[in-house]
Design a protein around this motif. Structure first.
Motif, PDB file in Angstrom:
ATOM      1  N   GLN A 151      -3.530   0.920  11.844  1.00 52.30           N
ATOM      2  CA  GLN A 151      -3.294   2.207  12.485  1.00 52.30           C
ATOM      3  C   GLN A 151      -1.829   2.345  12.898  1.00 52.30           C
ATOM      4  O   GLN A 151      -1.247   3.418  12.785  1.00 52.30           O
ATOM      5  N   ARG A 152      -1.210   1.261  13.332  1.00 56.77           N
ATOM      6  CA  ARG A 152       0.222   1.298  13.665  1.00 56.77           C
ATOM      7  C   ARG A 152       1.044   1.599  12.411  1.00 56.77           C
ATOM      8  O   ARG A 152       2.002   2.366  12.471  1.00 56.77           O
ATOM      9  N   GLU A 153       0.660   1.001  11.264  1.00 54.37           N
ATOM     10  CA  GLU A 153       1.350   1.282   9.995  1.00 54.37           C
ATOM     11  C   GLU A 153       1.225   2.756   9.625  1.00 54.37           C
ATOM     12  O   GLU A 153       2.191   3.385   9.196  1.00 54.37           O
ATOM     13  N   LYS A 158       0.829  -1.206   0.000  1.00 56.94           N
ATOM     14  CA  LYS A 158       0.000   0.000   0.000  1.00 56.94           C
ATOM     15  C   LYS A 158       0.860   1.252   0.000  1.00 56.94           C
ATOM     16  O   LYS A 158       0.510   2.242  -0.640  1.00 56.94           O
ATOM     17  N   ILE A 159       1.975   1.198   0.694  1.00 54.80           N
ATOM     18  CA  ILE A 159       2.867   2.356   0.747  1.00 54.80           C
ATOM     19  C   ILE A 159       3.472   2.612  -0.640  1.00 54.80           C
ATOM     20  O   ILE A 159       3.575   3.754  -1.063  1.00 54.80           O
ATOM     21  N   GLN A 172       4.110  15.551   0.510  1.00 59.79           N
ATOM     22  CA  GLN A 172       2.860  14.970   0.016  1.00 59.79           C
ATOM     23  C   GLN A 172       2.556  13.652   0.722  1.00 59.79           C
ATOM     24  O   GLN A 172       1.400  13.379   1.056  1.00 59.79           O
ATOM     25  N   MET A 173       3.575  12.839   0.940  1.00 56.82           N
ATOM     26  CA  MET A 173       3.375  11.586   1.681  1.00 56.82           C
ATOM     27  C   MET A 173       2.931  11.875   3.107  1.00 56.82           C
ATOM     28  O   MET A 173       2.033  11.219   3.631  1.00 56.82           O
ATOM     29  N   ALA A 230       4.184   5.498   9.317  1.00 53.85           N
ATOM     30  CA  ALA A 230       4.381   6.224   8.059  1.00 53.85           C
ATOM     31  C   ALA A 230       4.333   7.732   8.290  1.00 53.85           C
ATOM     32  O   ALA A 230       5.110   8.486   7.691  1.00 53.85           O
ATOM     33  N   VAL A 231       3.459   8.189   9.179  1.00 55.33           N
ATOM     34  CA  VAL A 231       3.379   9.619   9.509  1.00 55.33           C
ATOM     35  C   VAL A 231       4.683  10.066  10.157  1.00 55.33           C
ATOM     36  O   VAL A 231       5.259  11.088   9.775  1.00 55.33           O
TER      37      VAL A 231
END
Length: 101
Positions: A51-53, A2-3, A34-35, A57-58
């Protein structure tokens, strides 16, 4: 997976800016910003693993974008055109990011 899809989708606007021939560090910052904005806008209360992913990522994208933003703002102070592009892409998620924990 997904990333990777998100990275590919977020890279599309960079193609439009390719005509401007932005310095590599500025283009990389735009991609990270943007990411950051993309992942900061996601939330999944129903799936704790997802949610952990998202949180990871954030932290990665926003943290990197915020460091880049500060470095580029200082580096391109004397170049108003680039400084404007940098500031326009320093979205709220980049500007307000605070590392958790």
């Amino acid at each position: 997976m997904k990333i990777l899809i998100a990275v590919a989708l977020c890279s599309l606007p960079l193609l439009a800016q390719a005509e401007e021939k932005l310095p590599r560090d500025v283009a990389q910052f735009i991609e990270q910003a943007q990411m950051c904005e993309h992942f900061a806008g996601e939330w999944d209360d129903n799936d704790k693993a997802r949610q952990r992913e998202i949180t990871q990522a954030v932290e990665q994208s926003c943290g990197q974008a915020q460091r880049q933003w500060k470095r580029l703002a200082a580096r391109y102070t004397a170049q108003p055109r680039l400084r404007k592009i940098i500031d326009e892409h320093a979205n709220d998620a980049v500007r307000s990011f605070r590392k958790q924990g």
